[in-house]
Design a protein around this motif. Structure first.
Motif, PDB file in Angstrom:
ATOM      1  N   ILE A   1     -46.645 -19.915   1.755  1.00 42.60           N
ATOM      2  CA  ILE A   1     -46.975 -18.637   1.105  1.00 42.60           C
ATOM      3  C   ILE A   1     -48.478 -18.408   1.151  1.00 42.60           C
ATOM      4  O   ILE A   1     -48.955 -17.317   1.500  1.00 42.60           O
ATOM      5  N   GLU A   2     -49.234 -19.435   0.808  1.00 40.89           N
ATOM      6  CA  GLU A   2     -50.694 -19.324   0.810  1.00 40.89           C
ATOM      7  C   GLU A   2     -51.239 -19.065   2.207  1.00 40.89           C
ATOM      8  O   GLU A   2     -52.276 -18.402   2.368  1.00 40.89           O
ATOM      9  N   ALA A   3     -50.546 -19.572   3.237  1.00 42.77           N
ATOM     10  CA  ALA A   3     -50.984 -19.368   4.626  1.00 42.77           C
ATOM     11  C   ALA A   3     -50.464 -18.060   5.208  1.00 42.77           C
ATOM     12  O   ALA A   3     -50.784 -17.729   6.352  1.00 42.77           O
ATOM     13  N   GLY A   4     -49.654 -17.330   4.456  1.00 44.64           N
ATOM     14  CA  GLY A   4     -49.112 -16.068   4.956  1.00 44.64           C
ATOM     15  C   GLY A   4     -47.969 -16.241   5.926  1.00 44.64           C
ATOM     16  O   GLY A   4     -47.676 -15.327   6.702  1.00 44.64           O
ATOM     17  N   ILE A   5     -47.295 -17.392   5.908  1.00 46.86           N
ATOM     18  CA  ILE A   5     -46.158 -17.643   6.804  1.00 46.86           C
ATOM     19  C   ILE A   5     -44.896 -17.146   6.118  1.00 46.86           C
ATOM     20  O   ILE A   5     -44.416 -17.755   5.155  1.00 46.86           O
ATOM     21  N   GLU A   6     -44.355 -16.037   6.582  1.00 45.01           N
ATOM     22  CA  GLU A   6     -43.146 -15.466   5.986  1.00 45.01           C
ATOM     23  C   GLU A   6     -41.944 -15.507   6.932  1.00 45.01           C
ATOM     24  O   GLU A   6     -40.805 -15.563   6.482  1.00 45.01           O
ATOM     25  N   HIS A   7     -42.195 -15.430   8.241  1.00 45.26           N
ATOM     26  CA  HIS A   7     -41.115 -15.339   9.218  1.00 45.26           C
ATOM     27  C   HIS A   7     -41.342 -16.371  10.322  1.00 45.26           C
ATOM     28  O   HIS A   7     -42.444 -16.470  10.867  1.00 45.26           O
ATOM     29  N   THR A   8     -40.303 -17.125  10.662  1.00 47.95           N
ATOM     30  CA  THR A   8     -40.445 -18.153  11.688  1.00 47.95           C
ATOM     31  C   THR A   8     -39.352 -18.051  12.743  1.00 47.95           C
ATOM     32  O   THR A   8     -38.266 -17.521  12.495  1.00 47.95           O
ATOM     33  N   VAL A   9     -39.666 -18.570  13.911  1.00 48.85           N
ATOM     34  CA  VAL A   9     -38.678 -18.822  14.960  1.00 48.85           C
ATOM     35  C   VAL A   9     -38.577 -20.337  15.064  1.00 48.85           C
ATOM     36  O   VAL A   9     -39.541 -21.005  15.436  1.00 48.85           O
ATOM     37  N   VAL A  10     -37.430 -20.872  14.687  1.00 52.85           N
ATOM     38  CA  VAL A  10     -37.242 -22.316  14.642  1.00 52.85           C
ATOM     39  C   VAL A  10     -36.761 -22.807  16.007  1.00 52.85           C
ATOM     40  O   VAL A  10     -35.810 -22.261  16.574  1.00 52.85           O
ATOM     41  N   VAL A  11     -37.409 -23.829  16.509  1.00 52.42           N
ATOM     42  CA  VAL A  11     -37.067 -24.406  17.810  1.00 52.42           C
ATOM     43  C   VAL A  11     -36.589 -25.841  17.597  1.00 52.42           C
ATOM     44  O   VAL A  11     -37.319 -26.683  17.065  1.00 52.42           O
ATOM     45  N   PHE A  12     -35.336 -26.101  17.992  1.00 51.74           N
ATOM     46  CA  PHE A  12     -34.741 -27.431  17.934  1.00 51.74           C
ATOM     47  C   PHE A  12     -34.667 -28.008  19.347  1.00 51.74           C
ATOM     48  O   PHE A  12     -34.725 -27.284  20.326  1.00 51.74           O
ATOM     49  N   GLY A  13     -34.450 -29.312  19.440  1.00 51.36           N
ATOM     50  CA  GLY A  13     -34.224 -29.924  20.746  1.00 51.36           C
ATOM     51  C   GLY A  13     -34.586 -31.396  20.748  1.00 51.36           C
ATOM     52  O   GLY A  13     -35.133 -31.933  19.777  1.00 51.36           O
ATOM     53  N   SER A  14     -34.306 -32.039  21.849  1.00 48.43           N
ATOM     54  CA  SER A  14     -34.482 -33.478  21.960  1.00 48.43           C
ATOM     55  C   SER A  14     -35.931 -33.913  21.767  1.00 48.43           C
ATOM     56  O   SER A  14     -36.858 -33.284  22.288  1.00 48.43           O
ATOM     57  N   ALA A  15     -36.095 -35.024  21.058  1.00 50.25           N
ATOM     58  CA  ALA A  15     -37.415 -35.633  20.905  1.00 50.25           C
ATOM     59  C   ALA A  15     -37.765 -36.513  22.102  1.00 50.25           C
ATOM     60  O   ALA A  15     -38.873 -37.045  22.180  1.00 50.25           O
TER      61      ALA A  15
END
Length: 306
Positions: free
Chosen positions: A66-80
């Motif tokens: 919230i303090e950084a202004g991060i409201e919307h994300t695109v989450v990326v999953f996958g192999s490490a």
């Protein structure tokens, strides 16, 4: 070989036992009766205070974003386990010099999978560049699990575009360090998988699952279940790499056996290029990045969920 375990051994390790090394390094190991309750790590890490830790693990990353202004994300999953193409090709060259067939076969697989790394990197860079024209409270930020492989690739792509990105890391017995491309102030470490997965969903406006293993499948089907049961708002769920996903899971079998409805197949779609993945997100939200940059129109349904 079958292992044995004592019946009374805890199913979930006690947080205090897992954290003793960290607190020893900080000089906090010795218990002290006069220590304030909220400043006493041994007390806070007791089994009986687990509920408090749930609250804290929910609150700390939320407030920081919230303090950084991060409201919307695109989450990326996958192999490490996937590496970048330069590394994979170097390994192939070394394997070919060794002349050992198993090593060469393994190296060829790593080169093939390195393309997924490069695609994740390109996709994240594309998202970050496309969203650079948006107002601060409308931007989409890349969010990953913070580890190596596909997670590293996505954080790397965002960094290359000059954008911050979020990492939701997890404390594991084999310590997983944040990859070097994560924005340090947005790198969070979790003890509980459940709280970590909830944070993935809290701000997610799209989820892109690259080829991966058990962890990727766990995160993918958690999201699908939440959307299917309407416990979460529908968002684009993109399976990157049609060949991999259709070989791994035959979704039609679930329909044929009556375990899901045919309309549940609409919860996700397959994509094969970074451009197709970004276009699917733009189409879902009727997002015209050029128009948004000019007159702030076309950015629909991107208010944060409560």
């Amino acid at each position: 070989m079958q292992s044995t375990q004592h019946l009374k051994a805890p199913s979930i390790p006690h947080a205090w036992a897992e954290s003793r090394t960290d607190f020893h390094d900080a000089g906090w190991l010795e218990p002290h009766a006069e220590r304030l309750a909220f400043a006493d790590p041994e007390f806070l890490l007791r089994r009986e205070t687990r509920g408090i830790r749930f609250q804290l693990e929910m609150l700390k990353p939320d407030l920081a974003q919230i303090e950084a202004g991060i409201e919307h994300t695109v989450v990326v999953f996958g192999s490490a386990r996937f590496s970048d193409m330069v590394t994979a090709r170097a390994e192939l060259e070394a394997a070919q010099k060794s002349g050992q067939a198993p090593a060469i076969a393994q190296a060829l697989t790593r080169v093939r999978n390195a393309q997924h790394y490069e695609n994740a990197r390109t996709f994240a860079r594309l998202v970050a560049q496309a969203c650079s024209c948006l107002a601060d409270d409308e931007k989409l930020y890349i969010c990953t699990g913070g580890g190596p492989g596909i997670m590293e690739a996505a954080n790397r792509g965002a960094q290359e575009a000059g954008a911050p990105s979020v990492a939701l890391n997890i404390a594991l017995p084999h310590e997983q360090q944040p990859n070097p491309y994560v924005t340090p102030s947005l790198s969070f470490k979790f003890h509980y998988f459940a709280l970590r997965k909830m944070h993935f969903m809290m701000r997610a406006k799209a989820l892109v699952a690259f080829p991966g293993g058990f962890g990727t499948l766990d995160e993918l089907f958690e999201v699908m279940t939440l959307v299917q049961t309407k416990k979460a708002t529908q968002v684009p769920i993109l399976l990157f790499g049609t060949d991999y996903w259709t070989r791994l899971i035959d979704m039609e079998v679930l329909v044929e056996e009556g375990t899901i409805s045919r309309e549940d197949l609409q919860l996700f779609r397959y994509v094969d290029t970074p451009e197709d993945a970004w276009k699917a997100i733009c189409d879902f939200y009727q997002l015209d990045v050029t128009a948004v940059g000019k007159d702030n129109e076309g950015f629909a349904n991107l208010s944060p969920r409560t």
